[in-house]
Structure formats: C-alpha cells, structure tokens
Scaffold this motif. Structure first.
Motif, PDB file in Angstrom:
ATOM      1  N   LYS A  30    -111.841   4.308 -44.928  1.00  0.00           N
ATOM      2  CA  LYS A  30    -112.577   4.767 -43.969  1.00  0.00           C
ATOM      3  C   LYS A  30    -111.739   5.249 -42.717  1.00  0.00           C
ATOM      4  O   LYS A  30    -110.892   4.354 -42.575  1.00  0.00           O
ATOM      5  N   HIS A  74    -119.824  -1.690 -38.604  1.00  0.00           N
ATOM      6  CA  HIS A  74    -118.953  -1.682 -39.792  1.00  0.00           C
ATOM      7  C   HIS A  74    -118.025  -3.008 -39.639  1.00  0.00           C
ATOM      8  O   HIS A  74    -116.784  -2.873 -39.867  1.00  0.00           O
ATOM      9  N   GLU A  77    -115.158  -4.290 -42.147  1.00  0.00           N
ATOM     10  CA  GLU A  77    -113.929  -3.620 -42.118  1.00  0.00           C
ATOM     11  C   GLU A  77    -112.701  -4.208 -41.588  1.00  0.00           C
ATOM     12  O   GLU A  77    -112.928  -5.007 -40.431  1.00  0.00           O
TER      13      GLU A  77
END
Length: 249
Positions: A86, A127, A130
């Motif tokens: 990502k 997120h 991550e």
C-alpha cells in the motif's frame, strides 16, 4: 531597478506558471537555476541502516523524489515490491506519479489533500494494522515520526536520498549578474556561500520562501529583502509581484 532574477528552482513545466506573467508584466528576465539537487544513496549505504523493505506493508511518500529513489533503490537491491503493497501520499499529484513504476490501483493508493502529513494521518489510522516505511532525505526533522507515534502507528523512517549543492561552472560564476536571488531552502543558501565564498550582496535583492530559509539568510550575515509566505501573500509569486509593483510600478 530589477531586470534579471535568479529563481533557485527548476524551470516550470507549465507555460501557465505565474512566473511567466510576472516576467511579461514587469519586463524582467527570469532564470531558473536550482542551487541544490537531490541524489539517491547507494545500495551499500542503505544496507548500513539495516532496514528490510519487505518487512513493511505500506510506504509513505512525501515527494516525487521519495518515489523515484525508493523504486530505484529497490531495483538495485533486487527487491521485488509485492503487488499488495500500500502507498500513502501527501497529495494526489504525488500518488499519480507512482504509475511511473507500478500499476495504479485505487484500493492500494491513498492520498491527502493539503500536502501536509497531518492531513494524511487520519487515513493511516484507518489502516492501523499496516507497518509503515517512510523514505526520507538526509535533511529532515522529526515531525513525521512524532505524528505517527502520537497515533501509535507502527513505522520506521529511513534515508534514501540526499540534498547536495548543484555546483556552478566557472562560466556561470563569471556571468553571475543578477539583481535578485530567490531561495526556497536553507540548502540553497549553503550552496550560495559554497559556490561564491567571496559573495558581496551590495544592491542584490534576496527573497526567501519559508521561515527556515529566511533564518539561513540572516545566519549567513546577508540582508533579507523579501520574505514569503505572509498572511497577505501566501505564495512566492504573489509576494514577488507585490514587491516589483512597489519598487518598479
């Protein structure tokens, strides 16, 4: 009278740049000549930081330089970037630049709107699982890690490129006849004093963008004639236009 201005940035790629309007309106010659340049560190230098790119699931990009040097270094290290990696970028423009290296997929590329890391943090918090890697220049402050620490994000910063003086040729030194110099970083001031150790300001007008650059001018014992941004003039071009209007009418 200001007739020739050196802007210490690359020449604008867009013909609609406000600089061209200024040149036409005030009949000044603008020369775009960066005093500094960015170069990548070697794979050997990177290895000394003991950072394994594949330990991370997301990369945070704050500039196109960071993108270029991240992918160049990965290639040199023979690291195949996984397709599910990502990318978090401070602007959409920077995020679109990733297409130069990998296929752009909306589900894995995220971006902010203001160009500031603060604006990107809420998206990163969504997120939270991550592991973030932040490629940086050798010249940086602690604002990014501090913001990420505050939100308890798992992150690591690493140096992937450096800012160096873009040295002038003898011909450039001999023909240095500008009425105004515009700087955008403290490194530019360092490059000026390095390339012109006997520099005498005299009537040469010095303009800067950003408080750190302004301070670097004062620290170098030079006179600062125009400082941007200000409340009234948020950009260098708006401040420059006002200055020329006042001085040259």
């Amino acid at each position: 009278m200001i007739k020739k201005i050196l802007v210490s940035q690359p020449k604008p790629s867009n013909d609609k740049s406000p600089y061209y309007d200024i040149a036409s309106r005030y009949e000044v010659e603008l020369v775009f000549r960066p005093f500094i340049k960015v170069e990548g560190i070697t794979a050997k230098e990177f290895r000394t930081q003991k950072v394994n790119i594949l330990d991370y699931t997301a990369i945070v990009f704050t500039s196109r330089h960071a993108i270029d040097h991240f992918f160049t270094l990965a290639k040199e290290l023979r690291v195949a970037i996984p397709e599910d990696m990502k990318y978090f970028c401070v602007t959409e423009t920077i995020s679109l630049y990733i297409q130069k290296y990998v296929q752009y997929r909306k589900r894995k590329v995220f971006f902010g709107t203001t160009g500031k890391i603060d604006d990107l943090i809420p998206t990163m918090v969504k997120h939270k699982s991550e592991k973030y890697l932040v490629p940086m220049s050798d010249v940086h402050n602690d604002s990014v890690p501090k913001l990420m620490d505050a939100k308890k994000l798992n992150h690591c910063e690493c140096v992937m490129y450096r800012t160096v003086s873009n040295d002038f040729t003898k011909e450039e030194v001999d023909s240095f006849d500008y009425d105004m110099l515009i700087f955008f970083s403290p490194s530019g001031i360092e490059a000026l004093t390095k390339n012109f150790p006997d520099f005498k300001q005299g009537d040469i007008v010095i303009a800067t963008f950003g408080p750190a650059t302004a301070q670097a001018v004062r620290d170098a014992g030079l006179r600062l004639d125009l400082e941007a941004p200000s409340e009234k003039y948020p950009s260098m071009t708006s401040a420059l236009q006002h200055y020329l209007l006042e001085k040259q009418g």
